[in-house]
Design an enzyme around this catalytic site. Structure first.
Site, PDB file in Angstrom:
ATOM      1  CB  CYS A 139      -0.940   0.006   1.198  1.00  0.00           C
ATOM      2  SG  CYS A 139      -2.211  -1.259   1.082  1.00  0.00           S
ATOM      3  CG  HIS A 140       0.509   3.765   2.057  1.00  0.00           C
ATOM      4  ND1 HIS A 140      -0.431   3.009   2.694  1.00  0.00           N
ATOM      5  CD2 HIS A 140      -0.160   4.644   1.287  1.00  0.00           C
ATOM      6  CE1 HIS A 140      -1.638   3.424   2.340  1.00  0.00           C
ATOM      7  NE2 HIS A 140      -1.506   4.424   1.483  1.00  0.00           N
ATOM      8  N   GLY A 141       4.475   1.177   0.994  1.00  0.00           N
ATOM      9  CA  GLY A 141       5.907   0.933   0.928  1.00  0.00           C
ATOM     10  C   GLY A 141       6.634   0.773   2.249  1.00  0.00           C
ATOM     11  N   PRO A 154       6.519   4.483   5.909  1.00  0.00           N
ATOM     12  CG  PRO A 154       4.383   4.650   4.974  1.00  0.00           C
ATOM     13  CD  PRO A 154       5.746   4.078   4.730  1.00  0.00           C
TER      14      PRO A 154
END
Lengths: 175, 425
Positions: A139-141, A154
């Site tokens: 999703c956001h690494g 994150p």
């Protein structure tokens, strides 16, 4: 008005207003509670709160996903190399420093059991991926290492540990 | 009607808002300053009780829908799941199931109050017809709700009621298949009933809005059935007088409601509905919920399929024509000595039909059902139209204030002086 002095002091009517209001408030609160309480997990959901897993078929180097309370649980049978990487990692460079020994059961270094939910926004990370060959969240690494600790990206925290115990060498009970 | 005061927003913000959406003023004029006849008795609190019950049913129903599944193989088990697993699920389901009965108890008192005091007469015909529509929507909602637990009574109740439409010549069978979504009551029927059961209460709420609008436009009827002549002398402001009286009556009604919820929650239900629906076997003695029994008795009393169905629907439809069937100009039964007697005979017949509907359809019950069914229609179609010409009503009081004072004079001698000098208009 015959009783003008009563307008200054607390009158019987004031008392009745407050008493009625108080009884009414208790009654309404007593009635509102069941309607809020019903939103909680019901008995049939709570009944699913433990999951027993036979870990004997899990080969070294394999990660298996099981379900506990509707969540994915990663059971990773770690290789020697993975254990070594997890134990030797530099804690000072971590966002959420935690030694590998605190993340596994004593004497069971090869078994890592974590809740498979990225601590960023709840996606399920992919195993054996990312710079540390642990997990990578699509999703956001966010990147996790072989101990499930956050190393890049994150997410603020390491992958959480579910409550679990070894009931024998080949069985664990989660929950 | 002109109220006791009008809303004047004080703050700048309130003025700004009121000039753009005068909703506070609307609430003020309809729930605070609205003039209420002085002589209303406790039968006039049932409108508020019914509004309250509608809210109770919608709130408890929405919550039940969060836990229920409308799928024939699991619906029965889901209701038991609500009863056993969900926190306070038993309470919420008993509130909803008994709430339906309480709703009907209140609406029957409300309807009979309207019949006794002539609340359906000009200028309240539209108000009355809106009430009949609400009553019809309530019946449809209650019937479809009873199907959802998918027990034996749910299933066979649905089968019998939907089969009523098969009595319609030529297209009857096709209509019934449309209602079912199949060739018998089944999962598609359950699903569409659930969808409609969720929808109809909001339609009821809409018609209730119209009902109250019409009421507040023409003003409330009252036990003396005479018009308000002077707002200052004949009426009191809605708040606090009617508001607190309504709250008090609702509390007393709640005690009665709670007695059912906590002590006899299954008294008004039927034990057969705790047996899962079985399309292969009908229960030995099948009866509808108590609030449908009078109409069920009418249906069974007519030895012809189409005739029975028509009579049953006509028994409800005739209510809508009541404002024109009753030819008397006097509203309240207080001043109609003959109507008062016929009212009570009708009340006994209506309740009697309810009792007969609960009894097996055999022997003496059939004969009495037929007599009562005939009387039901004779009351509306023959007695009421004739009574207006035959009856000699008692003299009406000059005003509501006079009526109130005269009644007090009977009780205590102190206000005789006030009552003895009726004001001239």
């Amino acid at each position: 008005m015959a009783h003008t002095e009563t307008s200054q002091k607390a009158s019987r009517r004031d008392f009745l207003y407050i008493a009625t209001g108080a009884v009414g408030a208790v009654g309404v609160a007593g009635m509102v509670w069941p309607f809020i309480s019903q939103l909680q997990p019901d008995a049939s959901v709570l009944a699913l709160s433990t999951t027993e897993v036979d870990i004997s078929p899990i080969a070294e180097g394999q990660i298996v996903t099981v379900q506990w309370r509707g969540k994915p649980i990663f059971i990773s049978h770690r290789t020697k190399k993975e254990i070594e990487e997890a134990q030797k990692a530099d804690l000072a460079s971590m966002r959420d420093p935690q030694p590998d020994a605190d993340r596994v059961k004593p004497g069971k270094d090869e078994w890592l059991v974590v809740i498979g939910i990225c601590t960023h926004l709840g996606c399920v990370p992919l195993g054996h991926q990312g710079a540390y060959d642990g997990w990578f969240c699509p999703c956001h690494g966010s990147v996790y290492d072989t101990s499930g600790r956050i190393r890049q990206g994150p997410a603020p925290l390491n992958l959480a540990l579910p409550p679990y115990a070894f009931t024998s060498d080949t069985k664990i009970v989660i929950g | 009607m002109e109220g006791h005061s009008t809303y004047q927003p004080k703050s700048k913000v309130a003025q700004w808002f009121e000039s753009r959406l005068p909703i506070v003023g609307l609430v003020h004029s309809s729930a605070i300053a609205y003039p209420v006849p002085k002589n209303l008795n406790y039968f006039w609190t049932f409108g508020a009780i019914l509004s309250f019950m509608l809210v109770v049913q919608i709130v408890s129903g929405v919550v039940l829908a969060m836990h229920y599944v409308a799928y024939a193989p699991v619906s029965f088990a889901r209701v038991e799941h609500i009863m056993r697993d969900v926190d306070y699920g038993w309470l919420i389901r008993y509130i909803h199931a008994n709430g339906a009965s309480m709703f009907f108890i209140a609406v029957y008192i409300h309807i009979f109050r309207g019949l006794y005091y002539g609340s359906y007469k000009a200028p309240r015909e539209v108000l009355w017809i809106l009430g009949v529509i609400i009553y019809l929507l309530m019946m449809a909602t209650a019937f479809m709700g009873y199907v959802l637990p998918w027990g034996q009574m749910s299933f066979w109740g649905a089968t019998v009621i939907t089969n009523l439409f098969s009595a319609i010549p030529v297209v009857g069978e096709v209509i019934v298949q449309w209602l079912w979504g199949g060739y018998s009551v089944g999962d598609p029927t359950l699903n569409r009933f659930f969808a409609l059961h969720y929808l109809l209460p909001f339609m009821i709420a809409g018609v209730v809005g119209l009902h109250i609008w019409a009421l507040h436009h023409v003003g409330q009827n009252n036990p003396d059935g005479i018009d308000v002549k002077s707002v200052s002398k004949d009426t009191v402001p809605f708040t606090p007088y009617a508001t607190l009286k309504d709250v008090f009556a609702t509390c007393v009604f709640l005690l009665f409601f709670c007695w059912f919820i906590f002590y006899i929650p299954n008294y008004l239900g039927h034990s057969d509905n705790y047996i899962p629906a079985n399309p292969m076997s009908t229960p030995a003695h099948i009866v509808p919920e108590w609030y449908f029994l009078p109409f069920y008795a009418i249906l069974r009393s007519i030895p012809d399929k189409l005739g029975g169905v028509l009579a049953m629907f006509a028994a409800i439809a005739v209510l809508a024509f009541l404002p024109w069937l009753d030819t008397s100009k006097v509203r309240s039964a207080r001043y109609r000595p003959m109507y008062r007697i016929f009212f009570w005979i009708f009340a006994v017949v209506a309740v009697g039909l309810g009792y007969l509907g609960s009894q097996p359809s055999e022997g003496i019950y059939v004969i009495v059902s037929r007599i009562f069914t005939v009387y039901y229609f004779v009351h509306f179609l023959i007695i009421l139209p004739l009574l207006g010409f035959v009856e000699k009503p008692k003299p009406l009081p000059a005003s509501i204030a006079d009526a109130v004072l005269a009644r007090h004079a009977k009780g205590g001698a102190t206000v005789v002086a006030g009552a003895a000098a009726p004001e001239t208009k």
